[in-house]
Design an enzyme around this catalytic site. Structure first.
Site, PDB file in Angstrom:
ATOM      1  N   THR A  83      -4.466   2.132   0.918  1.00 27.40           N
ATOM      2  CA  THR A  83      -3.458   1.267   1.508  1.00 27.40           C
ATOM      3  C   THR A  83      -4.028  -0.024   2.069  1.00 27.40           C
ATOM      4  O   THR A  83      -3.366  -1.044   2.092  1.00 27.40           O
ATOM      5  CB  THR A  83      -2.746   2.040   2.640  1.00 27.40           C
ATOM      6  OG1 THR A  83      -2.238   3.237   2.086  1.00 27.40           O
ATOM      7  CG2 THR A  83      -1.598   1.272   3.206  1.00 27.40           C
ATOM      8  N   THR A 160      -6.831   6.593   3.356  1.00 27.74           N
ATOM      9  CA  THR A 160      -7.096   7.363   4.571  1.00 27.74           C
ATOM     10  C   THR A 160      -7.047   8.872   4.373  1.00 27.74           C
ATOM     11  O   THR A 160      -7.713   9.600   5.100  1.00 27.74           O
ATOM     12  CB  THR A 160      -6.081   7.001   5.677  1.00 27.74           C
ATOM     13  OG1 THR A 160      -4.765   7.150   5.160  1.00 27.74           O
ATOM     14  CG2 THR A 160      -6.296   5.586   6.142  1.00 27.74           C
ATOM     15  N   ASP A 161      -6.273   9.350   3.403  1.00 31.63           N
ATOM     16  CA  ASP A 161      -6.065  10.799   3.297  1.00 31.63           C
ATOM     17  C   ASP A 161      -7.380  11.581   3.273  1.00 31.63           C
ATOM     18  O   ASP A 161      -7.520  12.584   3.956  1.00 31.63           O
ATOM     19  CB  ASP A 161      -5.261  11.141   2.037  1.00 31.63           C
ATOM     20  CG  ASP A 161      -3.778  10.967   2.257  1.00 31.63           C
ATOM     21  OD1 ASP A 161      -3.405  10.357   3.287  1.00 31.63           O
ATOM     22  OD2 ASP A 161      -2.990  11.425   1.408  1.00 31.63           O
ATOM     23  N   LYS A 238      -8.621  13.357   9.710  1.00 30.26           N
ATOM     24  CA  LYS A 238      -7.289  12.768   9.807  1.00 30.26           C
ATOM     25  C   LYS A 238      -6.379  13.818  10.424  1.00 30.26           C
ATOM     26  O   LYS A 238      -6.194  14.893   9.857  1.00 30.26           O
ATOM     27  CB  LYS A 238      -6.781  12.365   8.418  1.00 30.26           C
ATOM     28  CG  LYS A 238      -5.460  11.598   8.461  1.00 30.26           C
ATOM     29  CD  LYS A 238      -5.033  11.074   7.090  1.00 30.26           C
ATOM     30  CE  LYS A 238      -3.808  10.182   7.213  1.00 30.26           C
ATOM     31  NZ  LYS A 238      -3.372   9.636   5.923  1.00 30.26           N
TER      32      LYS A 238
END
Lengths: 427, 617
Positions: A83, A160-161, A238
């Protein structure tokens, strides 16, 4: 792009014809009207499309020479997708990857005061699609930058995942690290004014100039646009699907806080830059699985992986590190025994994430550790144990040796002392 | 003031924003505004980024020049992560969508099968995300007005922006209770040519919206933006007119402003050749008596000057009532700069600046008799920037006549510069949401009655046309309709009288009639339909109720307001006039005396009958 007039059975529409690429766009044409709105017209309604004129491509100043102040440290930004590296794509109506240094600097001019930046696109992969092969590519690219004499630090932008997986694997494969490696990303895509990408980038670039020789994750420290945490790469996870401050250090404090104005506040011990020569150790064993233990879990899953030729399995056990043991139909013990006999390493972590596993407190735990010979990974996160096992099995398949290495601290992933904090789930 | 609007080619278009009375558009939070202290405070920043077509929007970039910190206040029990931009939007609120479609149908619009949710870039901080989500629901409709049809170009369903709580030098505070409330935007074509027509059209649309019974009411729940252009030139968008009573005056003022500036632009085009100049004249003021300038110089600031040839006297030209040209320039500067020090030749000598100082300035900048100049003082960098803004504004005003901009309404009903008109690249698709389908039921459901239909219906109930009109426009319309339905035994005209005349009377007596709940009215109507009280008692009861706060049933007992039987009435009247010379008294006076005695306990016809009986005897 083309300006057109679409004549339908009921009316006329003038606008820019946008290609319709998404799944739900089948059977529709999409038009951007002069008032800015997109509309969807059923193809079956269209009588005629009149082409009015071709529109010039928007000017894009690519490869523009950017002047940096030469006294500033040099930071390489490697883009891997996600992203943070996304721009609006009117082609698909979605977000697409783009990582143009001039774009970034136009939006985040503060970076000009922090470092001389270089950028390189390593890949454009959404992080859920990562795998060991891609980790290797990232590791090589980071290594290449780190070995450049004039580069002071590396920033890796990443989806980010699974950023914490990548930061964990980099923590192990980059041996004798002597410069900062900072992973960062964003939870709100960078096409929007409110994106967290901007602060994350500022703080990451700042972090890459600091005297810290660790692999780190740098992301928002709170919901505010005030500061980022520098998390140790093998202690971070996360912990929220969407919040800016989704990343948390677990069972360890973050290394530091980096504020938007460049101020740094250290919170933990860390490795400093030194003269050591960095090494890249990419002997990895990708045949490692990460599975979850849960009530009613079918122990046959272990057979499945053994039969598929897997060399290691990390189990995120319940509580202190349990798997079902008491009822014959559900017991993992025979399967763990089989794994051990066939030379497959089984490591136990806890799905509690916070806290330490323990192989002895209950009889069942003793069964798993003593009869099942599973390796209890102390206070290591399941994802980190997974990455570490991939790394360790790349060196040895000898289970005693694997156990020894798994329980030896390499990058801060393990600690013998568990510090007290006011609330269980915080650090 | 007889302005011939038609001759001037005045064109007015409206944009009406109406909040809907449902939960929020993209999450399940309630749409309620709160004034208790918020328990969440989040600090954020916004940046201008490239839009869909690869260009950063001008308006967006301008906002960024004024980049500030934003504080967002929220409540953990009535706002959620969606408003805080910490969670993607949920599926669009179907109820709000249905209302929007209903309104579009009432405006005879063409409704799209599927809607694209768009992001409209807004980086003034009022939207946490940096954009406002909006979708085009329908287009191409009309509304009938007394002067003809007004075409409706579009209807959009969008999310309301956050509420500005305060604005400081460094930060602005917004509250997120309002963010995300569903809002219908209705845009008309510029089919109105006088302020009066604009007001009528706005009122008609407002009335139509209220007919749905599903729009919010009260201050701030409906806002009109007005587009005004003169002589076929570009438009000015006036933002956020809340009170329709002011609409005409605001438009009239804006037309005057545009006419003045048009004249300016025709007469002073020579200034377009004038280049920007900036002279440091701080040295002239070493011994000045001007307090502000002395302070500036003492703190290391500078006094800068720009000459404006052949412009003497024009800075104080009144371009609209109470507004001079200089103010127009100053307002522009202060929307980008913090500079406070701004003085022009036309107000000098003054502010402690002496004649000699003025002469020295003019000598220094080689100013001729007819020339004007602007002084700006403050920190050097800021002052240069401000002077440049002053120049930019002056040239723009002369070139274009102060149009193509968004202006805000001031208290005196004039407008002030807010920003340039944004371009179309302010919108790009909302990537977090798939297209929104319009369900068939939404297109075929029964539409609410139009105001005209309602008026007809009310007249049939026995109401006068005036009262019927009043009710349709009133906030109590829904009460009235509900009560008429529920109390079939009570005449509609009585219900109307109770709701409007009686309450109005009590209001005139200084009572807070907002304390009267629908349930109280219902209780009275129930008693009335059961023949337990007479209509006249209702107002008396309500008056007592508002004064004492006692229960309605208690008041009736205490004040003996139960309806009397004919026998009882007869008995009281007999007693009342016992031993009196009726002939001398006369029928009319006797009736008055009797009514006074029996007020609220018996109906007039009964009283009259009994009194007449007595007379016959």
């Amino acid at each position: 792009m083309e300006l057109v007039e679409v004549i339908t059975k009921t009316g006329k529409y003038r606008g820019i014809l946008l290609p319709s690429g998404e799944i739900f766009d089948r059977g529709f044409i999409i038009l951007k009207l002069e008032n800015g709105y997109n509309i969807r017209i059923r193809k079956s309604q269209v009588k005629q499309i009149k082409r009015i004129k071709k529109l010039p491509q928007p000017k894009q100043e690519r490869g523009k020479e950017i002047k940096f102040e030469e006294s500033l440290p040099v930071v390489s930004i490697l883009s891997t997708g996600g992203t943070i590296a996304s721009r609006v794509d009117y082609l698909s109506g979605g977000v697409h990857a783009s990582f143009e240094l001039s774009d970034i600097l136009a939006t985040v001019p503060e970076l000009l005061k922090l470092a001389q930046l270089r950028s390189k696109v390593v890949m454009q992969v959404m992080s859920e699609d990562m795998h060991v092969g891609l980790w290797k590519r990232i590791a090589r690219a980071v290594f290449e930058e780190l070995t450049k004499e004039d580069v002071d630090g590396v920033v890796v932008t990443h989806g980010t995942d699974t950023m914490h997986f990548t930061s964990a694997i980099l923590s192990f494969v980059l041996r004798n690290l002597n410069k900062p490696v900072v992973l960062t990303g964003s939870q709100r895509s960078s096409d929007r004014g409110s994106s967290d990408a901007f602060l994350n980038l500022i703080c990451s670039v700042k972090a890459a100039t600091l005297d810290i020789a660790e692999v780190m994750v740098c992301m928002h420290g709170s919901s505010h646009d005030d500061f980022c945490y520098l998390h140790r790469g093998c202690r971070v996870r996360k912990m929220h699907t969407s919040r800016r401050d989704a990343f948390q250090s677990i069972n360890d404090k973050p290394i530091a806080k980096v504020f938007s104005d460049g101020k740094v506040e250290f919170l933990n011990t860390y490795r400093r830059r030194d003269e050591s020569r960095i090494k890249l150790d990419l002997k990895l064993e990708p045949r490692v699985a990460l599975i979850y233990s849960y009530p009613g879990a079918d122990p046959g899953i272990i057979d499945f992986f053994i039969d598929r030729g897997y060399k290691g399995i990390v189990i995120a056990g319940t509580g202190l590190g349990h798997v079902p043991t008491s009822f014959k139909k559900y017991s993992f013990i025979p399967k763990l025994k089989r794994a051990y006999e066939e030379g497959v390493a089984v490591c136990i972590t806890s799905q509690c994430l916070f806290g330490r596993t323990n192989p002895y407190v209950y009889r069942n735990l003793r069964l798993v550790s003593m009869v099942g010979k599973a390796i209890y990974c102390e206070d290591m996160l399941p994802e980190v144990a997974y990455c570490k096992l991939i790394y360790v099995l790349g060196k040895t398949k000898d289970l005693d040796e694997v156990k020894k290495l798994m329980l030896t601290n390499m990058a801060g992933e393990l600690k013998e002392r568990s510090e007290f904090h006011d609330q269980a789930g915080t650090f | 003031m007889g302005i011939d609007y038609k001759k001037l080619g005045v064109k007015i278009g409206l944009e009406i924003h109406q909040q809907l009375d449902t939960h929020k558009l993209f999450c399940s939070c309630p749409s309620i505004l709160r004034n208790d202290p918020p328990d969440i405070r989040i600090r954020r920043r916004l940046r201008a980024v490239a839009g869909e077509l690869g260009e950063v929007d001008i308006a967006a970039k301008e906002e960024e020049i004024r980049r500030k910190k934003f504080i967002y206040e929220a409540y953990s029990d009535t706002t959620c992560l969606v408003e805080l931009d910490e969670e993607p939007p949920h599926q669009v609120n179907e109820e709000a969508l249905a209302i929007a479609v209903e309104i579009a149908r009432m405006l005879h619009m063409k409704i799209f099968d599927e809607l694209c949710v768009m992001r409209k870039v807004v980086i003034d901080g009022s939207n946490v995300s940096g954009f406002q989500r909006t979708m085009l629901v329908a287009e191409n409709g009309y509304i009938e007005c007394s002067f003809g049809k007004v075409r409706i170009s579009l209807l959009a369903l969008e999310e309301e922006a956050a509420r500005k709580i305060s604005e400081g030098e460094e930060e602005q505070v917004f509250r997120l209770d309002r963010l995300g409330i569903p809002l219908v935007e209705i845009r008309t074509e510029p089919d109105m040519s006088t302020p009066k027509e604009a007001r009528e059209c706005a009122e008609r649309i407002g009335l139509l919206l209220r007919m749905t019974g599903k729009v919010k009411r009260g201050i701030g729940t409906i806002r009109q933006d007005v587009n005004v252009s003169v002589r076929g030139k570009g438009r000015v968008e006036i933002k956020g007119v809340q009170d329709l009573r002011h609409l005409e005056k605001i438009i009239e003022n804006e037309i005057l402003r545009q006419l003045s500036l048009d004249e300016l632009s025709q007469r002073y085009s020579h200034l377009l050749r004038h280049k920007f100049e900036c002279k440091d004249i701080s040295h002239i003021f070493t011994n000045t008596k001007c307090e502000m300038i002395r302070k500036t110089l003492n703190s290391g600031g500078k006094v800068l000057c720009m000459k404006i040839p052949d412009f003497r006297g024009l800075m104080k030209w009144e371009i609209q009532p109470n507004k001079r040209l200089a103010q127009e320039i100053l307002e522009y500067i202060s929307s980008f700069s913090r500079i406070k020090g701004f003085i022009h030749r036309d107000e000098l000598p003054g502010y402690g600046i002496s004649e000699t100082e003025v002469l020295r300035i003019e000598e220094h900048i080689k100013s001729k008799e007819n020339d004007n100049f602007i002084l700006i003082f403050g920190k050097e960098e800021e002052a240069i920037e401000a002077l440049r803004l002053a120049y930019e504004r002056l040239i723009e005003l002369i070139k274009y006549g102060g149009i193509n901009e968004v202006r805000g309404v001031k208290e005196d009903l004039t407008t002030r510069f807010m920003r340039k008109l944004p371009g179309a690249s302010r919108m790009y698709p909302e990537t977090d949401l798939p297209p929104v389908k319009i369900k068939r039921e939404m297109l075929t459901s029964r539409l609410p009655e139009t105001p005209e239909e309602k008026i007809k219906k009310f007249i049939k109930l026995g109401l006068s046309p005036e009262l019927a009109q009043q009710i349709v426009r009133s906030e109590k319309l829904e009460w009235f309709e509900e009560l008429v339905k529920e109390f079939k035994g009570v005449r509609g005209s009585l219900i109307a009288k109770l709701l409007f005349n009686s309450l109005e009377n009590l209001k005139k007596k200084g009572l807070d009639v907002s304390q009267v709940r629908k349930e109280d009215i219902k209780q009275l109507l129930r008693l009335l339909s059961e023949d337990k009280i007479v209509f006249e008692a209702c107002e008396l009861v309500l008056e007592e109720f508002l004064k004492t706060g006692e229960e309605i049933s208690e008041i009736i007992v205490k004040r003996k307001l139960t309806k009397l039987s004919k026998c009882e009435v007869r008995k009281i009247i007999r007693e009342l006039f016992a031993g009196k010379n009726l002939k001398e008294l006369g029928l009319q006076r006797a009736l008055n005396i009797a009514m006074k005695e029996l007020r609220g306990r018996a109906e007039y016809p009964t009283v009259e009958k009994c009194v007449r009986e007595l007379f016959k005897q």
